[in-house]
Structure formats: structure tokens, C-alpha cells
Design a protein around this motif. Structure first.
Motif, mmCIF file in Angstrom:
data_model
loop_
_atom_site.group_PDB
_atom_site.id
_atom_site.type_symbol
_atom_site.label_atom_id
_atom_site.label_comp_id
_atom_site.label_asym_id
_atom_site.label_seq_id
_atom_site.Cartn_x
_atom_site.Cartn_y
_atom_site.Cartn_z
ATOM 1 N N PRO A 6 0.809 -1.206 0.045
ATOM 2 C CA PRO A 6 0.054 -0.003 -0.158
ATOM 3 C C PRO A 6 0.870 1.223 0.046
ATOM 4 C CG PRO A 6 -0.936 -1.354 1.706
ATOM 5 C CD PRO A 6 0.501 -2.254 0.953
ATOM 6 N N ALA A 7 1.936 1.213 0.629
ATOM 7 C CA ALA A 7 2.848 2.521 0.557
ATOM 8 C C ALA A 7 3.229 2.619 -1.078
ATOM 9 C CB ALA A 7 4.011 2.192 1.586
ATOM 10 N N VAL A 8 3.714 1.709 -1.694
ATOM 11 C CA VAL A 8 3.958 1.605 -3.185
ATOM 12 C C VAL A 8 2.819 2.469 -3.799
ATOM 13 C CG1 VAL A 8 4.608 0.416 -5.197
ATOM 14 C CG2 VAL A 8 5.672 -0.098 -2.882
ATOM 15 N N LEU A 9 1.611 1.809 -3.554
ATOM 16 C CA LEU A 9 0.540 2.294 -4.048
ATOM 17 C C LEU A 9 0.434 3.942 -3.891
ATOM 18 C CD1 LEU A 9 -2.024 -0.415 -3.593
ATOM 19 C CD2 LEU A 9 -1.052 0.259 -5.824
ATOM 20 N N SER A 10 0.500 4.460 -2.531
ATOM 21 C CA SER A 10 0.277 5.637 -2.276
ATOM 22 C C SER A 10 1.361 6.600 -3.029
ATOM 23 C CB SER A 10 0.465 6.016 -0.960
ATOM 24 O OG SER A 10 -0.608 4.951 -0.193
ATOM 25 N N LEU A 11 2.736 6.013 -2.874
ATOM 26 C CA LEU A 11 3.815 6.778 -3.883
ATOM 27 C C LEU A 11 3.359 7.138 -5.405
ATOM 28 C CD1 LEU A 11 6.910 5.334 -2.435
ATOM 29 C CD2 LEU A 11 6.210 7.604 -2.032
ATOM 30 N N ASP A 12 2.707 5.820 -5.802
ATOM 31 C CA ASP A 12 2.301 6.083 -7.358
ATOM 32 C C ASP A 12 1.212 6.986 -7.342
ATOM 33 O OD1 ASP A 12 2.541 4.730 -10.313
ATOM 34 O OD2 ASP A 12 0.416 4.352 -9.692
ATOM 35 N N LEU A 13 0.236 7.044 -6.368
ATOM 36 C CA LEU A 13 -0.826 7.826 -6.443
ATOM 37 C C LEU A 13 -0.061 9.527 -6.341
ATOM 38 C CD1 LEU A 13 -3.872 8.429 -6.356
ATOM 39 C CD2 LEU A 13 -3.544 8.494 -3.810
ATOM 40 N N GLN A 14 0.774 9.702 -5.745
ATOM 41 C CA GLN A 14 1.553 10.938 -5.775
ATOM 42 C C GLN A 14 2.191 11.051 -7.165
ATOM 43 O OE1 GLN A 14 4.119 11.536 -2.531
ATOM 44 N NE2 GLN A 14 2.606 10.868 -1.017
ATOM 45 N N ALA A 50 -39.268 10.445 -9.348
ATOM 46 C CA ALA A 50 -38.493 11.568 -8.622
ATOM 47 C C ALA A 50 -37.155 11.270 -8.788
ATOM 48 C CB ALA A 50 -38.989 11.805 -7.307
ATOM 49 N N ILE A 51 -36.315 12.456 -8.892
ATOM 50 C CA ILE A 51 -34.853 12.521 -8.777
ATOM 51 C C ILE A 51 -34.921 12.554 -7.130
ATOM 52 C CG2 ILE A 51 -32.925 14.028 -8.930
ATOM 53 C CD1 ILE A 51 -33.971 12.741 -11.553
ATOM 54 N N GLY A 52 -33.958 11.652 -6.623
ATOM 55 C CA GLY A 52 -33.551 11.612 -5.264
ATOM 56 C C GLY A 52 -32.737 12.888 -4.695
ATOM 57 N N ASP A 53 -32.960 13.039 -3.504
ATOM 58 C CA ASP A 53 -32.175 14.054 -2.807
ATOM 59 C C ASP A 53 -30.640 14.025 -2.990
ATOM 60 O OD1 ASP A 53 -34.446 15.094 -1.792
ATOM 61 O OD2 ASP A 53 -34.231 14.477 0.211
ATOM 62 N N LEU A 54 -29.818 15.048 -3.397
ATOM 63 C CA LEU A 54 -28.580 15.061 -3.610
ATOM 64 C C LEU A 54 -28.065 15.806 -2.307
ATOM 65 C CD1 LEU A 54 -27.940 16.079 -7.270
ATOM 66 C CD2 LEU A 54 -27.267 13.981 -6.077
ATOM 67 N N PRO A 55 -27.010 15.059 -1.686
ATOM 68 C CA PRO A 55 -26.340 15.980 -0.912
ATOM 69 C C PRO A 55 -25.117 16.668 -1.554
ATOM 70 C CG PRO A 55 -25.549 13.680 -0.942
ATOM 71 C CD PRO A 55 -26.817 13.742 -1.725
ATOM 72 N N GLU A 56 -24.292 17.368 -0.778
ATOM 73 C CA GLU A 56 -23.129 18.185 -1.442
ATOM 74 C C GLU A 56 -22.476 17.378 -2.674
ATOM 75 O OE1 GLU A 56 -18.831 19.927 -0.367
ATOM 76 O OE2 GLU A 56 -20.146 18.968 1.095
ATOM 77 N N ILE A 57 -22.444 18.000 -3.703
ATOM 78 C CA ILE A 57 -21.726 17.517 -4.893
ATOM 79 C C ILE A 57 -20.340 17.255 -4.631
ATOM 80 C CG2 ILE A 57 -21.345 17.688 -7.244
ATOM 81 C CD1 ILE A 57 -24.148 17.298 -6.504
ATOM 82 N N HIS A 58 -19.766 15.923 -4.699
ATOM 83 C CA HIS A 58 -18.204 15.785 -4.332
ATOM 84 C C HIS A 58 -17.697 15.502 -5.585
ATOM 85 C CE1 HIS A 58 -18.471 15.137 -0.346
ATOM 86 N NE2 HIS A 58 -20.016 14.284 -0.479
ATOM 87 N N THR A 59 -16.455 16.100 -5.686
ATOM 88 C CA THR A 59 -15.610 16.067 -6.932
ATOM 89 C C THR A 59 -14.992 14.923 -6.953
ATOM 90 O OG1 THR A 59 -13.569 16.941 -5.645
ATOM 91 C CG2 THR A 59 -14.946 18.832 -6.623
ATOM 92 N N LYS A 60 -14.786 14.422 -8.178
ATOM 93 C CA LYS A 60 -14.291 13.237 -8.525
ATOM 94 C C LYS A 60 -12.817 13.313 -8.474
ATOM 95 C CE LYS A 60 -14.144 9.514 -12.209
ATOM 96 N NZ LYS A 60 -14.604 9.452 -13.598
ATOM 97 N N PRO A 61 -11.965 12.589 -7.777
ATOM 98 C CA PRO A 61 -10.549 12.610 -7.718
ATOM 99 C C PRO A 61 -9.862 12.662 -9.130
ATOM 100 C CG PRO A 61 -11.376 10.806 -6.312
ATOM 101 C CD PRO A 61 -12.804 11.443 -7.049
ATOM 102 N N PRO A 62 -8.929 13.371 -9.163
ATOM 103 C CA PRO A 62 -8.227 13.662 -10.690
ATOM 104 C C PRO A 62 -7.603 12.207 -11.279
ATOM 105 C CG PRO A 62 -6.754 14.586 -8.839
ATOM 106 C CD PRO A 62 -8.143 14.070 -7.993
ATOM 107 N N LEU A 63 -7.551 11.173 -10.126
ATOM 108 C CA LEU A 63 -6.757 9.824 -10.739
ATOM 109 C C LEU A 63 -7.687 8.864 -10.828
ATOM 110 C CD1 LEU A 63 -3.237 10.411 -9.115
ATOM 111 C CD2 LEU A 63 -4.247 11.252 -11.509
ATOM 112 N N SER A 64 -8.984 9.139 -10.422
ATOM 113 C CA SER A 64 -9.881 7.832 -10.189
ATOM 114 C C SER A 64 -10.120 7.547 -11.789
ATOM 115 C CB SER A 64 -11.127 8.467 -9.687
ATOM 116 O OG SER A 64 -11.853 9.426 -10.370
ATOM 117 N N ARG A 65 -10.481 6.175 -11.947
ATOM 118 C CA ARG A 65 -10.841 5.638 -13.002
ATOM 119 C C ARG A 65 -12.095 5.965 -13.688
ATOM 120 N NH1 ARG A 65 -8.885 -0.086 -13.178
ATOM 121 N NH2 ARG A 65 -9.974 -0.284 -14.829
ATOM 122 N N PRO A 66 -12.199 6.246 -14.943
ATOM 123 C CA PRO A 66 -13.495 6.450 -15.640
ATOM 124 C C PRO A 66 -14.660 5.744 -15.173
ATOM 125 C CG PRO A 66 -11.971 5.571 -17.408
ATOM 126 C CD PRO A 66 -11.306 5.486 -15.920
#
Length: 1212
Positions: A540-548, A1196-1212
Motif C-alpha cells: 500500500p505504501a507503493v500504491l500511495s507513492l504511485d498516487l502522488q 422523482a430525482i432523489g435528494d442530492l447531498p453536497e456534490i463531491h468532486t471526482k478525484p483527478p486520478l480515479s478511473r472513468p
């Protein structure tokens, strides 16, 4: 306090903000199993977040710790002693072996070198003078090594002579023990080295020595009466010069040879019929079975032909050689030691084998196969050596596969460096695990060095792929600082479950009581534990470094360079279509477009520009219905670049770029496997799968009946080698084994003679025991001892009758008569030791053939000192050894009449030869018969046990299958408990155990069809297969257990989630095993590569085909939902049902829903005809938002909480 939103109103990809690791559960709404797993996942989440915060420190400390443990390999010990490797720990055989070593010492009395001669043309007769000439040539060539054979050979029963001249002559001339068909002829003397010199005659050698004539010549100069009687008892006669010559026209053929004058070649078959003799006809009889192989006889039983010849040379043990030359002038200046003596013997044996194999020209009609005990040691050493080339090749292949598999065109999605680092980390973990084993004192063996590095690599990389897949598939909206925690929360349970099961499996395999396999199992369990620690803590430390690295937009692998990619892929959910409608059957819509982002200097906003006339493409149809389509899926949509700025093309991704294993599982494999019966076909795929696997199970049950027990040495030695040729010839022609029946202490030998004779008779009557010739007495110490006593009694009776011995004197009697006199007057009473009246009233052997108990141990002292040839031939190996006692017929003092009694025996043995042992069943039958004979003797008070290689290495088969079944049953139970504990669902655990049991049975049956025999090694693999099989089943079961919906839907989602990592793991395991196929040892290929490859393929089929089908039919119900959905894995969230009817417009209903819609739509502008701008309202450097709206059941369209940004490195 605001209430949490209803379940149906949350988007399927929504992840709430970070929260404490411990789940908050609504009282009464959740079962305890789900709470426990949530708690465990919370711990994993906290662990992952902590590792990500300190990834550099964790990586450094982890590498430092594993590297330090790997240094333990410097103290590794490789065990090659067969007894230490294969004798069952704690068994009666090991206890008997310890008893033997305690009484006799560690080493054997002698070592053997063997020559086998066979014709190059199959079936050709070797009983010809020409074939024996070639045999003699090979034997002479092989024995002419730097150290003369006569100096290091084993000599049995050298007598002690008081005459110094005769003693020195005997020391030089006493023959070596060589069991050879040449001993039937005068040419056998040429193998005996040594010579003596007497004035006035040529050098005395066995080729010209006539012992009878020599004693007559020396008689006037020395008193040799005792020595003459010794030779007469041994029936030495004229020794070799009285035997026929193979070539009577040889100039050196002695005149005393029977065919010297006739010049007629001997009838070889007739001379060899019944066997041959050494220089002593009485004590050195070599039976036919020791000399000839592939014999054919006429109806009358006369020998006609044979297909093989064998000669056996016996050498001293290292200790005997050291003692023999200690203080000798030849070794005084070389620091002579027992270790050096062993080195000399090993060098001599290697040279012996080499010269023997090179003795005959290649065009000769015969071929020579040579073997020695050192050859076997060399094979085991070579078998145990680590092949650096294969290890390096296997790991390089794995590095290439991991890198290629995880590389992507999109630098932000590529994980090639992660794959390389993961494989290297597993390699370090394997080395550290083996180093820890060395530090713990667990000896290495061939299985450790040849198999474990590759098996551990394949198993360890499986979890690397699983974590890497999960890391790239984090739910949308996961904060950057929680990515590693989210990864461990999603996959840590499965990794823990597989690793624990693997360790339990290998620990259970250690129940097999064979030291080599026990050590292998313990080492494998420790290595799996180190792999688990590396995967859960360091990787997991390797994955974290690759995330950076990805966050900094650096190239994969070449992370020093910035990424040239300026485009990135975003998702807009939902987006109004042109007509404002949602297609029927689509619960939510994912629109993927090609966009280009840049920062507006004026507004400090990130602006995303869409291409002109871009339009949204609805997702492809889902064969299993809209339920399976989820934006949280694992498909990787790579979009094609726009062809020219002037074109107005739809933004569709290329099919070849969009395809991957997860896409295949979702769109093709799962629908095909789990679809319902159609009108055209009443059989569903599930029924076909069950029928096929049922047929495979039935065939495997039949194949299990074909599995035979056994592991021959020919299975271990590489085929095509000279050693394999020798072992094959020996197994075919000379399947003889020297064994001994050992009698222990704890009973009175003197009063148990009848029981000892009965025990010998029972053992001799066994089918496998080679009986002695009808003209020869049994070759045991008790028979020889009794026969010797009867002989001296007869001499005494003659001397008494003739008056040469009287009550008061024995000086005029014979040597044997005087010995009998001294024994007959013994009473065994310390107060009155002598009684001369017994001379006429007592016999040394009574009418029943028993020795008087009061004379037994005193007579034993006399026999051991007076009959060295008989003692050596009996191979009694007494312990404690009887005291030395010298007989002097002319000493009439009272002290000479006192004979010290030997101490009560604690160890003695009867030698036997076992024949016809070709199959393991033959060995088992012989062992059972021998044990039964010893058990019957035990009822009579005699403590005895059989000893020899068949009992050391084959007795394990008496209980191997029972031990195997016990280990498998216990392991299946442990697997059920572990799975039930971690999955907290006994129903699912039972299905997993069912599949694992089927895999084990099928693997066992396939072994039967392939002709792979059952021994301790396949047993370990079969037991370990249960743990390895967990790798292929538990992830699918966990995915099914945590999904929501119908059984078919949950099975399909489990396949979509786990198909890719499980397949990658199987391929990595196969690549790890691939290097075993290049082993020089056919044994490694058949028993490890083939079996483990079949196991991997069976695991893949059962995990990805059979288990999903069973789950879709018999799977447990879905788990209850959590009140806080952040603790659910994304695929666990429920999908809202599709809107009804084509053209139903999705409109917000309810004040809160309408407000949320207006708030969300305020951030977005309609797509223009020439381009569009989407302002995210975020500061530069933040990603674009991803908005998810789902129609509720009422439209109906369900209630939406705060819109969260998608992480820049997340998968499509």
C-alpha cells in the motif's frame, strides 16, 4: 439532527465524506456478522490511511526489515541425508533407527560400489567368456585409482595370529570383499590386490597363491596349526588357483586349474549355476540373485542364460579408514583425520564410477553402468541446488508480465511501475521468509530450493494484482488522502482470508510426518505469512507513492519525466438529452466525452471545453438487463482522439481500447454463464455447467482408483543420465535389498534360544525373503555359533575317545578339543566356577539344539575370539561386544581356564535378502509380514524389529493414505471455520469448502490418469491445494455475499469485480510455475510443475465457472444494508428500478429534489453547436465535478447531498 437520506435516493457511485473507521449502526437494523466485517474493514481503512500518510517511512522500514530477514539465508543448511529427509518423525521406524545408532554408531559398516553390465542388444546372453572378459576389464579399470583398492576395501573377519611374520603376510594378502561372478573363475583373483614376499619365491599374490601348499612350505619354520584349522573350517582350499580359467590358453592360468590341461573353455552357465564363492567356500557364498539378472532356466531348473552381470565392491567406512591409517607413515604428514578419510573415499568413488563408465569402447557389445553411495549423495546435492538461472528467468518473466498487464496508454491510469515494484517486493518477501526459516533452524531440501521460490512468487503476486485492480477502481468522490484506506477496506478481507487459509493449509500439510515435506510445508507457511505482511503493509505504501506520481502528472515507470498528456476523461451524470428523455430500461446514464481542460486567468476557474457538435452516447445494452450497468464498474473507457478540428464526429471510444477482462466478464461471460433457459433450449447454462463438472468429478473418482503408491529413485534422477540408466537396470534385474532382523535388549537371550530360532524361521518363510541354498545353513550368528560349538564338541569327543584329552590335561588334543574342554568345565557360578565332572556329563549343545544357558555368554566370548570369519559372515554386530579372549592350548594355569562371560546382549541382528520388490505393494506386503513376525515373537518375550532401507523409506506407505485423508478432512474443517469467521456466513463457507473438496478429488483423479504415484510429495501438494484453491474462490464468494439484488445479479456483479484479478492471479501463478518445466529433473516437472499447473487450471475453472453457478442457485440471501452506506462497497448499493415506458420524462419531484436539481444545473451550461464550456466553480488544480442522479421508484430525482468532486486520478 438531519435524518440520513433514504436508500433509494442515493446514487450508486456515491461515497460519503470521510468518517471514523468504526461503523455506526442503527440499533436492531443490522446483523452481527455485517457489523463485525464492517468493524474489520474499518480497521483496514484506518491502516491504509495511516500507511498513505507515512508511505515513505513505511516503505523504508518495510524494506529494511525484510532485507534484514533475507540475510538469514547466509546460515541456511541444505539437508541431503536420505534418513533425515524421509524417515517419519516420531514413528516406530525413527525410534528403531535411533536405537540402532545408539548401539552401533552413526555410520554403516561399509559402503558399496556397484557395476552392472548389460548387452546393448536387448535380450542378448551375457553368460559367455567374452562378456565376462569385458566385465573384468571394466572392474580392473575402475579399481585402478590413485589409492589402491586393497588399502581402502572392506575386509571381513581378519584373524589375529600370534606369529608376527604370518600376521604381516595375512594383513597384506587378506582379500577384499567383492561380490562378483568372476569369483567362479581364476580371473576373480585379478581383482584382489596386495602381495607378500618370501625369500626364495616370487611375489605371493592371489593369482598364484595356493594356501594349502604355502602352509606346508612354512610348517617347518612356524607353528601354524591354529591357522591351518581356521582355513580348514572356512573351507578355503586352494582358493582361486583351483578354479577354472575363462581362457585356459592364458600363460598365467595356473596348472591347478581344472581346465588348464584340456584347454577347453568352461561352461559359464554351469559354473555360475548356484552362485559363486569368495576365497572361503563356507562363509563367502554369493547367490545367483546377487550376480545375475534376467535369468532363464530349462524345465529342470538348470541355468541357461542371463541378461545382466553385477559386481559389488565394499569399501571401509570413513571411521574405519581413519583408524586403519592413523599413525601410518603414509598419512603422518598430511594431518590425517576422519574428515580427510571421508574425502578420500568420496574422491575414490567418483573416480571409480567415471573410469568404469569409460572402460569399454562405444562400439562394444556390452555396456557398463556404475554407481556408488557417493553418486547418490551427488545426485541429492545437485537436486537440492538452487538454479540461479531459472529463478532469475522466472522472476524476470513475472516482472515483464506485471508491467505489461498494468501499463495503460493514459499515463494517469497506468500502473506499470506498481507492477514492477510489487513483483520485486514479493521476491524480497520470499527471500525474507526463507531467511527467517534459516534463522529458525528449519533445514532446506530439494523441495525448498527447486519449487518454493516459484510457488511462493505465483501465490504472492495474486494479491498484488488484486490490490492494484481495486486501487484503480476506487468509488467516485473518494478523497485523495483516503484512496489507500479505501483500497484496503475493499480488498483487505479477501486478502486476509486467502493468506490465512494458505498458511493454515501449509501448516496442516506439516502433519505429514516426513521431515522433508514437513520442512517444506513449514517454510511455505512462513513465506506465505511474509508475503501477506508485505502485501498488506508495504505494497500500500507503493500504491500511495504511485498516487502522488499520478497526481503530479508524471510518466509511469519513467517517473522523472512529466506526462505529455493534456487531455483527461471526465464523466457527466446525468446530462439532458436532446429530447429531454431517458431511454427505457436505463436507470441512470453515464456520458463519457473527450474534453480538454485549461485554467481561465480572469476567473481563476478550471474550464472544460467540449468538442464542437459532441453528443452523448448511451451505454451499450446489457445482456443481463439494466441492473448490471453501473458507473462504478471496472471498465476502462479510453476515448479516441478527434480526427481533425473541422470534423464533427461523435465521441465514441474504440471497442479495442474499451475491452478488458472486466468488460468481457460483464458483457459476455456472465450473461452467457448465468442466463435463463430460452424457448429454443430448455437447458440453462447452469445445468450444462453442473453436468460437465459432475462428469469431471465422476471421472476423477474413477481415476482415483488408478493412483498407485510409491516413489522410486528412478523418478527422481534425471532421465537420460548414466545414473538413471544404472538405477533402471538395477530395478529391472537386481531388485534385492539387504535387511536385518534386529533383536534388542530387555530379555534373556540364553533362555530365549527357541524363540529366536522360531523368529528366524518365521521371517525366513516370508515370500519376499531370499532363501539360502539347500546345501547351506542359515547365515545367522545363532546358527553359526551353535554349529561352531557342535564342531568343537565333536573334536573333543574324538580327542577324549582317543585319550589325547583327559580329565587333567588337554595339551595333546586338538585346538578345538582344548576349547571344548575349557567350556565344558565352566559352571557359571562365581563361587565354584569350574567343575571337571561335567566333561563327561555335559554337552555344549543339547539334544534339542540349544546351548546350555549357563554356558551361553562364556561360549559367546570364545566363539567371537576364535572364529572371526564366522562372526564376520554372520553380521551379528553384537552390543555390548564380547570381551577379547586369547586361547593358548599350552597354558594350563587356572587363570587360562577362566573364561569371562560376555555381557547380556542389547543388540544383535540376523541378515536377510529381500527379492522381487518391484512395486510399492510388494514392499508393503513384505513390511507387513516382517512386522507380523516380530509381533508374534514379542508375545514370546523376544523384542525385535526389522531394519533396512525398505523399512526406512517404504513403511510410510502403510499409513500414508490415512494420514492424507486425515489432513484433508481437518484442513477442510479449518477452512470452513476460517471462512465462516471472516465471511461470517456459514452458508457461503460451506459452498467454498464443497468446491475445494471437489478440486482435491479431481486433482487426485487426474494424477491417476497421468500415472503420477502417490507419495509424501503429492500428498503435500494435494493438502496445499485446498489453501491455494481459496485464492480462486473466496473473492468471488465475498463479492457475491456483499452484493444486493437477485442471485443471478449478485453472481454477475461478483464476476465483474473479481474476474480480472483472479485471472491475472492464475496467469501469474502459471508464469511462476513455468520455470519448473525447464528443470533437469523429470521428477520436478511431473510431480510439481504438472500437478501445480493442473491445480491452477482447476482452481480457475471452479472459481470462475462452477462457484458462480452454485451461488446463483444455492447462494445465501443478501446481507442487510447499513444505515451508513459509506461502509458498503460500491457494488453493494441497490440499483433503482428503471422508469416505465418509453419517453417518460425524468423530472424532479418534491421541493428538496427540485432545489437540488436547480442547484446542480446552475453549475452547467448547455452544450453549444460549436463548443461548450462547463464551469465547475472550483479553484485551479481541482478536478471537475461528477454529478450522479438516479430516478427514484416514483419517478422523482432523489435528494442530492453536497456534490463531491471526482478525484483527478480515479478511473472513468
Amino acid at each position: 439532527m438531519a435524518r440520513p437520506p433514504p436508500l433509494g435516493e442515493l446514487p450508486p457511485g456515491y461515497t460519503p465524506p470521510a468518517r471514523p473507521a468504526t461503523p455506526q449502526i442503527l440499533a436492531g437494523s443490522l446483523k452481527a456478522p455485517l457489523w463485525l466485517r464492517a468493524y474489520f474493514q474499518g480497521l483496514l481503512f484506518s491502516l491504509g490511511c495511516g500507511i498513505q500518510r507515512h508511505c515513505g517511512k513505511v516503505l523504508f522500514l518495510g524494506l529494511l526489515a525484510f532485507g534484514a530477514l533475507a540475510l538469514g539465508l547466509r546460515v541456511a543448511i541444505i539437508e541431503t541425508d536420505l534418513e533425515q529427509l524421509w524417515v517419519e518423525v516420531g514413528s516406530r521406524v525413527s525410534q528403531e533407527l535411533e536405537y540402532t545408532k545408539e548401539k552401533l554408531g552413526e555410520e554403516a559398516a561399509y559402503t558399496s560400489q556397484m557395476l552392472i553390465q548389460t548387452p546393448r542388444q536387448e535380450g542378448e546372453n551375457v553368460l559367455t567368456p567374452e562378456a565376462l572378459d569385458l566385465h573384468l576389464q571394466a572392474a580392473l579399470t575402475a579399481s585402478k585409482v590413485s589409492w589402491d583398492l586393497n588399502k581402502i576395501c572392506y575386509k571381513s573377519g581378519v584373524p589375529l595370529i600370534e606369529n608376527g611374520m604370518i600376521e604381516r603376510m595375512i594383513e597384506k594378502l587378506f582379500p577384499c570383499v567383492i561380490l562378483t561372478p568372476l569369483d567362479c573363475f581364476w580371473e576373480g583373483a585379478k581383482l584382489q590386490g596386495g602381495s607378500a614376499y618370501l625369500p626364495g619365491r616370487p611375489d605371493i599374490q592371489w593369482t598364484n597363491l595356493d594356501p594349502e601348499q604355502l602352509l606346508e612350505e612354512l610348517g617347518p619354520f612356524a607353528s601354524l596349526e591354529g591357522f591351518r584349522e581356521l582355513l580348514d573350517k572356512a573351507q578355503v582350499g586352494q582358493a582361486y588357483v583351483g578354479r577354472p580359467c575363462l581362457h585356459p590358453d592364458d600363460l598365467h592360468c595356473p596348472p591347478s586349474a581344472p581346465n588348464h590341461h584340456s584347454k577347453q573353455a568352461p561352461n559359464v552357465a554351469q559354473e555360475l549355476s548356484g552362485g559363486c564363492h569368495g576365497f572361503s567356500h563356507k562363509f563367502m557364498h554369493w547367490q545367483e540373485e546377487l550376480l545375475l539378472g534376467g535369468m532363464a532356466r530349462d524345465p529342470q531348473g538348470q541355468l541357461l542364460r542371463a541378461e545382466a552381470l553385477q559386481s559389488t565392491f565394499l569399501l571401509m567406512s570413513p571411521r574405519q579408514l581413519y583408524e586403519h591409517f592413523r599413525g601410518d607413515y603414509q598419512t603422518h604428514d598430511i594431518g590425517w583425520s576422519e574428515e580427510q578419510a571421508g574425502t578420500v573415499l568420496q574422491a575414490w568413488q567418483r573416480r571409480f564410477v567415471q573410469l568404469a563408465q569409460e572402460a569399454l569402447p562405444e562400439n562394444a557389445s556390452q555396456q557398463i553402468h556404475a554407481f556408488s553411495s557417493t553418486t547418490l549423495d551427488d545426485i541429492l546435492h545437485a537436486f537440492s541446488e538452487v538454479s540461479a538461472a531459472r529463478v532469475a528467468g522466472g522472476y524476470l518473466l513475472m516482472l515483464a508480465y506485471a508491467c505489461v498487464t498494468m501499463l495503460r496508454w493514459d499515463c494517469a491510469q497506468s500502473q506499470g511501475a506498481v507492477g514492477l515494484a510489487g513483483v520485486l517486493l514479493v521476491a524480497l518477501a520470499v527471500a525474507s521468509g526463507l531467511g527467517l526459516c534459516a534463522l529458525l533452524g528449519i533445514a532446506f531440501n530439494a523441495a525448498t530450493t527447486q519449487v518454493l521460490p516459484f510457488l511462493a512468487l505465483g501465490i504472492g503476486v495474486d494479491d498484488i494484482f488484486l490490490l492494484a485492480h481495486a486501487f484503480t477502481e476506487a468509488p467516485p468522490g473518494t478523497p485523495l488522502q483516503e484512496r489507500t484506506g479505501e483500497c484496503l477496506r475493499r480488498t483487505g478481507t479477501g486478502v486476509t482470508l486467502t493468506s490465512v487459509n494458505n498458511m493454515v493449509a501449509f501448516f496442516m500439510a506439516a502433519l505429514v510426518p516426513i521431515p522433508a515435506l514437513r520442512a517444506f510445508s513449514l517454510q511455505a507457511a512462513i513465506v506465505v505469512g511474509c508475503n501477506f505482511a508485505a502485501v498488506m503493509l508495504v505494497f500500500p505504501a507503493v500504491l500511495s507513492l504511485d498516487l502522488q506520481r499520478r497526481h503530479c502528472r508524471r510518466l509511469d515507470v519513467l517517473c522523472c519525466f512529466s506526462s505529455p498528456c493534456s487531455a483527461r476523461v471526465i464523466q457527466i451524470l446525468p446530462q439532458e438529452l436532446g429530447n429531454g428523455t431517458v431511454p427505457v430500461g436505463v436507470a441512470h446514464l453515464t456520458a463519457t466525452v473527450q474534453a480538454f481542460a485549461h485554467c481561465e486567468a480572469s476567473s481563476q476557474h478550471v474550464v472544460t471545453i467540449l468538442p464542437p457538435q459532441a453528443h452523448l452516447v448511451p451505454p451499450p445494452s446489457d445482456p443481463l438487463g439494466s441492473e448490471l450497468f453501473s458507473p462504478g464498474g471496472s471498465t476502462r473507457d479510453l476515448l479516441g482522439q478527434e480526427e481533425g478540428t473541422g470534423q464533427k464526429a461523435a465521441c465514441k471510444s474504440l471497442p479495442c481500447a474499451r475491452w478488458n477482462l472486466a468488460h468481457f466478464a460483464r458483457s459476455q461471460f456472465a450473461p452467457l454463464l448465468l442466463q435463463s433457459p430460452t424457448k429454443l433450449s430448455h437447458l440453462s447454462p447452469q445445468a450444462v455447467v453442473l453436468a460437465l463438472f459432475g462428469a469431471l468429478l465422476g471421472l476423477s473418482l474413477y481415476g482415483a482408483t488408478l493412483v498407485q503408491d510409491g516413489l522410486a529413485l528412478t523418478d527422481v534422477v534425471p532421465r537420460g543420465t548414466k545414473e538413471h540408466a544404472f538405477l533402471s537396470a538395477q530395478l529391472r534385474y537386481f531388485s534385492l535389498y539387504e535387511v536385518a532382523l534386529v533383536t534388542q535388549g530387555g530379555f534373556d537371550y540364553a533362555h530365549s534360544q527357541r524363540a529366536l530360532f522360531d523368529l528366524h524361521q518365521r521371517f525366513s518363510s516370508l515370500k519376499a525373503v531370499l532363501p539360502p541354498p539347500a546345501t547351506q545353513a542359515p547365515r545367522t550368528w545363532l546358527h553359526y555359533y551353535r554349529s561352531w560349538l557342535q564342531g568343537i564338541q565333536a573334536a573333543f569327543d574324538q580327542d577324549w575317545a582317543s585319550g589325547r584329552i583327559t580329565r587333567h590335561s588337554y595339551r595333546n588334543g586338538s585346538e578345538d578339543g582344548a576349547l571344548a574342554y575349557k567350556l565344558l568345565v565352566q559352571t557359571g557360578d562365581a563361587q565354584e566356577p569350574l567343575d571337571f565332572s561335567q566333561l563327561t556329563t555335559k554337552k555344549l549343545v543339547d539334544k534339542e539344539g540349544l546351548i546350555p544357558p549357563e554356558l551361553f555368554y562364556m561360549g559367546l566370548t570364545v566363539w567371537v575370539s576364535s572364529d572371526p570369519l564366522g562372526l564376520a559372515a554372520s553380521q551379528a554386530n553384537f552390543y555390548p561386544p564380547p570381551p577379547e579372549w586369547l586361547h593358548d592350548k599350552y597354558d594350563t594355569t587356572g587363570e587360562n581356564l577362566r573364561i569371562p562371560a560376555a555381557q547380556p546382549l542389547e543388540f544383535a541382528q540376523f541378515p536377510f535378502l529381500l527379492r522381487g520388490l518391484q512395486k510399492t505393494a510388494d514392499f508393503v506386503e513384505a513390511i507387513e509380514g516382517a512386522r507380523a513376525a516380530c509381533a508374534e515373537a514379542g508375545q514370546a518375550g523376544v523384542h525385535a524389529y526389522p531394519s533396512g532401507s525398505p523399512f526406512l523409506f517404504w513403511e510410510q506407505y502403510l499409513s500414508l493414505r490415512r494420514c492424507f485423508l486425515l489432513a484433508v478432512c481437518i484442513l477442510l474443517l479449518c477452512t470452513f471455520l476460517v471462512c465462516a469467521l471472516l465471511l461470517l456466513n456459514p452458508w457461503t463457507a460451506a459452498l467454498i469448502v464443497l468446491v475445494l473438496a471437489m478440486m482435491t478429488v479431481e486433482l487426485f483423479g487426474i494424477m491417476g490418469f497421468l500415472g503420477i504415484k502417490l507419495s509424501a510429495i503429492p500428498v503435500v501438494i494435494l493438502v496445499a491445494s485446498i489453501g491455494i484453491g481459496v485464492e480462486f474462490t473466496v473473492h468471488v464468494a465475498l463479492g457475491f455475499l456483499t452484493a444486493q439484488g437477485s442471485r443471478n445479479l449478485r453472481a454477475a456483479r461478483a464476476l465483474e469485480r473479481t474476474f480480472a484479478p483472479v485471472t491475472d492471479g492464475a496467469i501469474s501463478t502459471l508464469l511462476g510455475l513455468l520455470m519448473l518445466a525447464g528443470s533437469n529433473f523429470d521428477f520436478i516437472v511431473r510431480y510439481f510443475f504438472v500437478v501445480l499447473t493442473i491445480l491452477t487450471l482447476l482452481g480457475l475453472l471452479h472459481g470462475l465457472v462452477l462457484l458462480p453457478v452454485l451461488l446463483s442457485i444455492l447462494g445465501p440471501p443478501p446481507e442487510p444494508l447499513r444505515s451508513l452506506l459509506g461502509h458498503l462497497l460500491p457494488h453493494q448499493l441497490p440499483m433503482a428500478p428503471a422508469t416505465s415506458g418509453l419517453g417518460d420524462c425524468v423530472q424532479p419531484r418534491g421541493e428538496r429534489a427540485a432545489k437540488a436539481w436547480r442547484s446542480h444545473s446552475g453549475h452547467m451550461k448547455s452544450l453549444g453547436s460549436s463548443g461548450a464550456l462547463l464551469k465547475t466553480g472550483r479553484t485551479p488544480g481541482e478536478p471537475c465535478c461528477c454529478c450522479h442522479l438516479i430516478p427514484s421508484p416514483d419517478g422523482a430525482i432523489g435528494d442530492l447531498p453536497e456534490i463531491h468532486t471526482k478525484p483527478p486520478l480515479s478511473r472513468p
